[in-house]
Design a protein around this motif. Structure first.
Motif, PDB file in Angstrom:
ATOM      1  N   ALA A 103       0.815  -1.215   0.000  1.00 25.95           N
ATOM      2  CA  ALA A 103       0.000   0.000   0.000  1.00 25.95           C
ATOM      3  C   ALA A 103       0.847   1.263   0.000  1.00 25.95           C
ATOM      4  N   GLU A 104       1.996   1.238   0.671  1.00 30.38           N
ATOM      5  CA  GLU A 104       2.837   2.428   0.746  1.00 30.38           C
ATOM      6  C   GLU A 104       3.287   2.870  -0.636  1.00 30.38           C
ATOM      7  N   GLU A 105       3.693   1.911  -1.476  1.00 28.49           N
ATOM      8  CA  GLU A 105       4.154   2.227  -2.825  1.00 28.49           C
ATOM      9  C   GLU A 105       2.998   2.430  -3.798  1.00 28.49           C
ATOM     10  N   LEU A 106       1.822   1.951  -3.449  1.00 28.55           N
ATOM     11  CA  LEU A 106       0.674   2.012  -4.359  1.00 28.55           C
ATOM     12  C   LEU A 106      -0.256   3.185  -4.087  1.00 28.55           C
ATOM     13  N   LYS A 107      -0.059   3.887  -2.980  1.00 32.23           N
ATOM     14  CA  LYS A 107      -0.995   4.948  -2.621  1.00 32.23           C
ATOM     15  C   LYS A 107      -0.832   6.161  -3.539  1.00 32.23           C
ATOM     16  N   HIS A 108      -1.883   6.964  -3.595  1.00 33.60           N
ATOM     17  CA  HIS A 108      -1.933   8.179  -4.414  1.00 33.60           C
ATOM     18  C   HIS A 108      -2.352   9.359  -3.532  1.00 33.60           C
ATOM     19  N   PRO A 109      -2.213  10.575  -4.040  1.00 36.10           N
ATOM     20  CA  PRO A 109      -2.780  11.717  -3.304  1.00 36.10           C
ATOM     21  C   PRO A 109      -4.273  11.547  -3.045  1.00 36.10           C
ATOM     22  N   GLU A 110      -4.955  10.775  -3.877  1.00 35.31           N
ATOM     23  CA  GLU A 110      -6.380  10.484  -3.678  1.00 35.31           C
ATOM     24  C   GLU A 110      -6.494   9.394  -2.621  1.00 35.31           C
ATOM     25  N   THR A 111      -6.765   9.789  -1.389  1.00 33.32           N
ATOM     26  CA  THR A 111      -6.793   8.865  -0.265  1.00 33.32           C
ATOM     27  C   THR A 111      -7.785   7.732  -0.500  1.00 33.32           C
ATOM     28  N   ASP A 112      -7.348   6.507  -0.199  1.00 37.12           N
ATOM     29  CA  ASP A 112      -8.175   5.298  -0.270  1.00 37.12           C
ATOM     30  C   ASP A 112      -8.498   4.869  -1.694  1.00 37.12           C
ATOM     31  N   PHE A 113      -7.706   5.323  -2.646  1.00 37.01           N
ATOM     32  CA  PHE A 113      -7.801   4.799  -4.010  1.00 37.01           C
ATOM     33  C   PHE A 113      -6.495   4.071  -4.317  1.00 37.01           C
ATOM     34  N   TYR A 114      -6.618   2.834  -4.873  1.00 35.32           N
ATOM     35  CA  TYR A 114      -5.439   2.027  -5.180  1.00 35.32           C
ATOM     36  C   TYR A 114      -5.586   1.328  -6.525  1.00 35.32           C
ATOM     37  N   LEU A 115      -4.521   1.379  -7.307  1.00 37.28           N
ATOM     38  CA  LEU A 115      -4.373   0.512  -8.479  1.00 37.28           C
ATOM     39  C   LEU A 115      -3.623  -0.728  -8.022  1.00 37.28           C
ATOM     40  N   VAL A 116      -4.142  -1.906  -8.336  1.00 34.77           N
ATOM     41  CA  VAL A 116      -3.478  -3.152  -7.963  1.00 34.77           C
ATOM     42  C   VAL A 116      -3.461  -4.085  -9.162  1.00 34.77           C
ATOM     43  N   GLY A 117      -2.739  -5.190  -9.022  1.00 33.31           N
ATOM     44  CA  GLY A 117      -2.672  -6.160 -10.103  1.00 33.31           C
ATOM     45  C   GLY A 117      -1.882  -5.631 -11.279  1.00 33.31           C
ATOM     46  N   MET A 118      -2.161  -6.180 -12.448  1.00 37.26           N
ATOM     47  CA  MET A 118      -1.412  -5.801 -13.638  1.00 37.26           C
ATOM     48  C   MET A 118      -1.558  -4.313 -13.940  1.00 37.26           C
ATOM     49  N   LYS A 119      -2.687  -3.736 -13.614  1.00 36.62           N
ATOM     50  CA  LYS A 119      -2.876  -2.309 -13.887  1.00 36.62           C
ATOM     51  C   LYS A 119      -1.912  -1.460 -13.073  1.00 36.62           C
ATOM     52  N   SER A 120      -1.521  -1.926 -11.895  1.00 36.81           N
ATOM     53  CA  SER A 120      -0.562  -1.172 -11.087  1.00 36.81           C
ATOM     54  C   SER A 120       0.803  -1.113 -11.753  1.00 36.81           C
ATOM     55  N   TYR A 121       1.098  -2.060 -12.642  1.00 45.28           N
ATOM     56  CA  TYR A 121       2.378  -2.090 -13.352  1.00 45.28           C
ATOM     57  C   TYR A 121       2.403  -1.166 -14.559  1.00 45.28           C
ATOM     58  N   GLY A 122       1.273  -0.547 -14.892  1.00 47.64           N
ATOM     59  CA  GLY A 122       1.240   0.351 -16.041  1.00 47.64           C
ATOM     60  C   GLY A 122       1.639  -0.360 -17.311  1.00 47.64           C
ATOM     61  N   ARG A 123       2.729   0.106 -17.933  1.00 47.72           N
ATOM     62  CA  ARG A 123       3.204  -0.507 -19.182  1.00 47.72           C
ATOM     63  C   ARG A 123       4.319  -1.522 -18.945  1.00 47.72           C
ATOM     64  N   ALA A 124       4.692  -1.749 -17.697  1.00 52.35           N
ATOM     65  CA  ALA A 124       5.786  -2.679 -17.406  1.00 52.35           C
ATOM     66  C   ALA A 124       5.300  -4.124 -17.510  1.00 52.35           C
ATOM     67  N   PRO A 125       6.171  -5.037 -17.943  1.00 48.28           N
ATOM     68  CA  PRO A 125       5.784  -6.440 -18.099  1.00 48.28           C
ATOM     69  C   PRO A 125       6.132  -7.267 -16.867  1.00 48.28           C
ATOM     70  N   THR A 126       6.043  -8.579 -17.004  1.00 51.32           N
ATOM     71  CA  THR A 126       6.523  -9.563 -16.029  1.00 51.32           C
ATOM     72  C   THR A 126       5.789  -9.484 -14.700  1.00 51.32           C
ATOM     73  N   PHE A 127       4.491  -9.358 -14.746  1.00 49.63           N
ATOM     74  CA  PHE A 127       3.677  -9.354 -13.535  1.00 49.63           C
ATOM     75  C   PHE A 127       3.270 -10.789 -13.195  1.00 49.63           C
ATOM     76  N   LEU A 128       3.356 -11.154 -11.927  1.00 51.20           N
ATOM     77  CA  LEU A 128       2.910 -12.465 -11.460  1.00 51.20           C
ATOM     78  C   LEU A 128       1.757 -12.298 -10.477  1.00 51.20           C
ATOM     79  N   MET A 129       0.848 -13.258 -10.465  1.00 53.10           N
ATOM     80  CA  MET A 129      -0.317 -13.150  -9.589  1.00 53.10           C
ATOM     81  C   MET A 129       0.074 -13.038  -8.125  1.00 53.10           C
ATOM     82  N   LEU A 130       1.177 -13.701  -7.737  1.00 51.65           N
ATOM     83  CA  LEU A 130       1.626 -13.591  -6.350  1.00 51.65           C
ATOM     84  C   LEU A 130       1.824 -12.136  -5.947  1.00 51.65           C
ATOM     85  N   THR A 131       2.323 -11.334  -6.881  1.00 54.88           N
ATOM     86  CA  THR A 131       2.517  -9.913  -6.607  1.00 54.88           C
ATOM     87  C   THR A 131       1.193  -9.250  -6.266  1.00 54.88           C
ATOM     88  N   GLY A 132       0.179  -9.519  -7.065  1.00 57.86           N
ATOM     89  CA  GLY A 132      -1.131  -8.914  -6.835  1.00 57.86           C
ATOM     90  C   GLY A 132      -1.750  -9.342  -5.519  1.00 57.86           C
TER      91      GLY A 132
END
Length: 470
Positions: free
Chosen positions: A351-380
């Motif tokens: 959550a610390e790395e995923l938080k935004h100025p918009e409190t209580d909004f989070y991008l998670v999963g593959m969408k949190s990686y933006g355009r970066a590849p190599t996402f694994l479900m364990l990460t999500g």
């Protein structure tokens, strides 16, 4: 309005979205899962034929498994490798059908916009106390609204593939020939066989999804002898071109590159490197794909596996802090930016790395990686565990993240520091056309031949997700 009485909106019912719902339920919070597709795992179903490179143990969330176990779920063997279809049928569907979760799931419901109730992005006073307002497109086409105390966006990126164009835009003529281009991984040996058998097929991309598609086309060509396989990528030849081989902690993933290397060496695939697509033109001889200074041989079909990118348009009224290049949360970007490193292992984050100025909004999963590849479900799964702890106000537990991902066997700290290829990549007369002869196979390469150990680069969606499903 007391926001604490409202549900937590979860966007997307893929592996990570449903895991988020499970964690919320365990925490005593109320999820509302909003899925644009007509079934859970909609993106995963698009690559249902592909067998992922990580075993079941890496694709099942711990809390979700606990809820399923209470319902007498038949857990798959931890050491088996599921296909996308098996992932849906043996895990996602049973999870979504749990009496605790099923009433909190709305299918055929697309989130078209997210904002704060009564506020646009410019409004600051009282912002954190205002509930989120989600504008929804319902199955009958009408609009509806949902108020939420928090939003977890796990909608993935599989529905928004990157174009062929080497400059990030669709190549000239790409949209006009869309019916001849498949984005993602087609079922070459199954339902899409008729489309590719006996045809000249160009695969564009350099990731594991491209590897998987190319190997399927090679197998198809052995049965349908008129099938011709071409492979183009933007990268030049490097020692990491075919992945980590026997150094990959996921043997099924490592074996893909070694099998592909041998197929290129045998002449079953024509490889073109350093090729950045600029135009796609239909001619009398077929479809010709061109860069700024070279043309590829004409083909009949194109498979674009050039990555994915997040659809951020529904979030335009939220205050997000995104990396300008990766399009991930800014604090996460240095950990996953492929321009900085290509390691499969990412430092633990939550959550610390995923938080935004918009409190209580989070991008998670593959969408949190933006355009970066190599996402694994364990990460999500670790992401949502941490995020739910943060929503409970337990930041000590949210920050105590632990994540050990299997190494790819390929790790460079910076593209500028990458070692030079060993040996000659191309003969001078070949360089002008971009045609490249691969480096020789490494000694002791892992040679797992079974198609049961092929890969899905999911992203969350599928993420992508162990795969990229999101």
């Amino acid at each position: 309005m007391d926001r604490t009485t409202l549900p937590v909106a979860v966007i997307g019912a893929g592996p990570v979205g449903l895991a988020a719902a499970a964690h919320l339920l365990q925490a005593g919070l109320t999820p509302m899962v909003l899925e644009a597709g007509d079934a859970v795992g909609a993106s995963v179903r698009r690559w249902a034929h592909v067998r992922v490179f990580s075993p079941w143990r890496s694709n099942i969330d711990r809390v979700a498994a606990g809820l399923l176990a209470d319902a007498a779920w038949a857990r798959p063997s931890d050491d088996d490798f599921p296909t996308g279809q098996e992932l849906v049928e043996r895990y996602l569907e049973p999870l979504a059908e749990l009496p605790l979760l099923a009433p909190r799931l709305r299918l055929n419901t697309r989130v078209v916009a997210v904002t704060r109730q009564g506020m646009d992005k410019m409004k600051s006073a009282g912002r954190e106390e205002a509930p989120f307002l989600l504008r929804l497109r319902q199955p009958d086409g009408s609009d509806a609204e949902l108020l939420a105390r928090a939003v977890i966006d796990a909608s993935g990126t599989y529905a928004t593939p990157s174009p062929l164009g080497g400059d990030g835009l669709p190549a000239r003529g790409e949209r006009d020939l869309a019916e001849r281009i498949h984005y993602g991984m087609p079922d070459v040996l199954g339902r899409d066989r008729g489309r590719y058998a006996g045809r000249r097929v160009l695969v564009v991309g350099s990731g594991h999804s491209a590897f998987n598609t190319l190997l399927d086309l090679v197998e198809l060509a052995r049965d349908a002898s008129e099938t011709t396989v071409l492979w183009a990528m933007r990268r030049e030849i490097t020692p990491q071109l075919y992945g980590g081989g026997e150094n990959d902690a996921l043997p099924a993933r490592g074996s893909l590159g070694e099998r592909l290397r041998r197929a290129v060496q045998r002449g079953e695939i024509a490889l073109f490197t350093g090729f950045k697509t600029a135009a796609v033109v239909h001619t009398g001889e077929g479809i010709v794909v061109s860069s700024a200074n070279a043309d590829l041989p004409p083909v009949d079909e194109i498979v674009a596996v050039t990555g994915f990118r997040p659809d951020l348009s529904p979030l335009a009224e939220l205050r997000l802090e995104l990396d300008p290049a990766v399009e991930s949360p800014r604090a996460l970007a240095p950990l996953i930016d492929p321009n900085i490193h290509s390691c499969g292992t990412v430092r633990p984050h939550g959550a610390e790395e995923l938080k935004h100025p918009e409190t209580d909004f989070y991008l998670v999963g593959m969408k949190s990686y933006g355009r970066a590849p190599t996402f694994l479900m364990l990460t999500g799964y670790e992401q949502v565990r941490s995020v739910v702890a943060a929503l409970q106000g337990d930041w000590e537990r949210a920050r105590a993240v632990e994540l050990e991902l299997p190494e790819t066997g390929v790790c460079t700290l910076d593209s500028a520091e990458a070692p030079e290829p060993a040996g000659c990549c191309v003969a001078p007369e070949e360089a002008a056309s971009g045609c490249c002869t691969p480096l020789p196979a490494g000694a002791g390469a892992c040679c797992v031949e079974s198609r049961a150990l092929q890969l899905a680069e999911v992203s969350a969606a599928g993420n992508a997700a162990g795969s990229c499903c999101g």
